[in-house]
Design a protein around this motif. Sequence first.
Motif, short mmCIF file in Angstrom:
data_model
loop_
_atom_site.label_atom_id
_atom_site.label_comp_id
_atom_site.label_asym_id
_atom_site.label_seq_id
_atom_site.Cartn_x
_atom_site.Cartn_y
_atom_site.Cartn_z
N ALA A 115 1.01 -1.39 0.12
CA ALA A 115 -0.11 0.16 0.11
C ALA A 115 0.80 1.33 -0.11
O ALA A 115 1.81 1.58 0.84
CB ALA A 115 -0.92 0.02 1.18
N THR A 116 0.88 2.07 -1.10
CA THR A 116 1.88 2.94 -1.31
C THR A 116 1.03 4.46 -1.87
O THR A 116 0.18 4.20 -2.57
CB THR A 116 2.97 2.52 -2.19
OG1 THR A 116 3.85 3.66 -2.38
CG2 THR A 116 2.55 2.31 -3.55
N SER A 117 2.08 5.54 -1.48
CA SER A 117 1.53 6.84 -1.95
C SER A 117 1.97 7.07 -3.34
O SER A 117 1.67 8.22 -3.91
CB SER A 117 1.67 8.10 -1.01
OG SER A 117 0.86 7.83 0.22
N THR A 118 3.15 6.31 -3.70
CA THR A 118 3.96 6.55 -4.92
C THR A 118 3.15 5.81 -6.15
O THR A 118 2.58 4.64 -5.90
CB THR A 118 5.19 6.07 -4.54
OG1 THR A 118 5.85 6.70 -3.72
CG2 THR A 118 6.32 6.11 -5.74
N HIS A 119 3.52 6.49 -7.37
CA HIS A 119 2.91 5.88 -8.49
C HIS A 119 3.19 4.56 -8.90
O HIS A 119 4.51 4.10 -8.50
CB HIS A 119 3.29 6.86 -9.71
CG HIS A 119 2.62 8.27 -9.65
ND1 HIS A 119 1.14 8.38 -9.40
CD2 HIS A 119 3.10 9.59 -9.85
CE1 HIS A 119 1.08 9.75 -9.37
NE2 HIS A 119 2.14 10.40 -9.62
N ARG A 120 2.34 3.76 -9.37
CA ARG A 120 2.67 2.29 -9.73
C ARG A 120 3.68 1.99 -10.31
O ARG A 120 4.72 1.22 -10.30
CB ARG A 120 1.36 1.61 -10.32
CG ARG A 120 1.67 0.26 -10.81
CD ARG A 120 0.38 -0.39 -11.39
NE ARG A 120 -0.50 -0.46 -10.28
CZ ARG A 120 -0.65 -1.69 -9.60
NH1 ARG A 120 0.13 -2.55 -9.92
NH2 ARG A 120 -1.64 -1.69 -8.99
N LYS A 121 3.96 2.92 -11.60
CA LYS A 121 5.25 2.67 -12.50
C LYS A 121 6.67 2.78 -11.65
O LYS A 121 7.43 1.95 -12.06
CB LYS A 121 5.20 3.69 -13.56
CG LYS A 121 5.47 4.85 -13.36
CD LYS A 121 5.32 5.87 -14.69
CE LYS A 121 5.48 7.21 -14.53
NZ LYS A 121 5.58 8.08 -15.79
#
Length: 263
Positions: A115-121
Amino acid sequence: MNQKNCNRMIDGVIFDVDGTLLDTMPVWHDAGARFLATLGIQAEPGLGDLLFEETVETGAQYLIDHYGLTMSIPEIARGIDEQVEQFYFREADFKPGARKLLQQMYDAEIHLTVATSTHRKCIEAAFDRLGIRELFEGIFTCSEVGATKNSPAIFYAAEDCMQTQPEYTWVFEDGLYAIRTAEAAGFRTVGVYDPVSEKDREEIIRTADFYYESLEDFDLLCGEDGASEAAVISMSGAPGVGTEAAAGVSVCGEGGGRRENES
């Protein structure tokens, strides 16, 4: 792993990435200075601290006002984003103990998600380069879920992917606000130290079920007791702070094997 006749206490783990699994917080802090360097401009001391509290738009406006940039706010924002992306694609590395812990949990058939706030790519690029993407059943981002970690939506999405229950699902985080959200939603929490969260350290210790200065303090042990097997997270070597203390936490139990990776 034979999971029959075991008392399951941990079915799945939801990992934050930045500051928890990967040592990436410095690039977020220094992205503005890195961008200015591409323009041949030396950043002022403390620029990272200043921009870290700003939105992308207000940070870009600050650079325009203080460095006389003739670029538009979207152009500056994209330039900063590119510095961050390049870091994930080329440089981002594990925090101490992270790789070993992930592999041990995977081998113990604990369900793993992100679970992250960073973009998937960015996350997928770093995970592919580091060889750990296949360990996770799902990668969930705040932008795709449509909510920040002030909402439990991203944790519920990860839990649903793993088909676990909150009380048997552990959230590993370095951010106080995310730990508070997970706790309020009924998840078990592990606080992990990161220098960026230093100011919240004492409150994280009070809030999380367990707190560790480093993931190296975890030791996932597998043993056999007759026909049943057990895996435990050893508290040995850990700072022993948080709301609970125990010799170990069972992580095996009844149920089927690992599902196919859904990420």
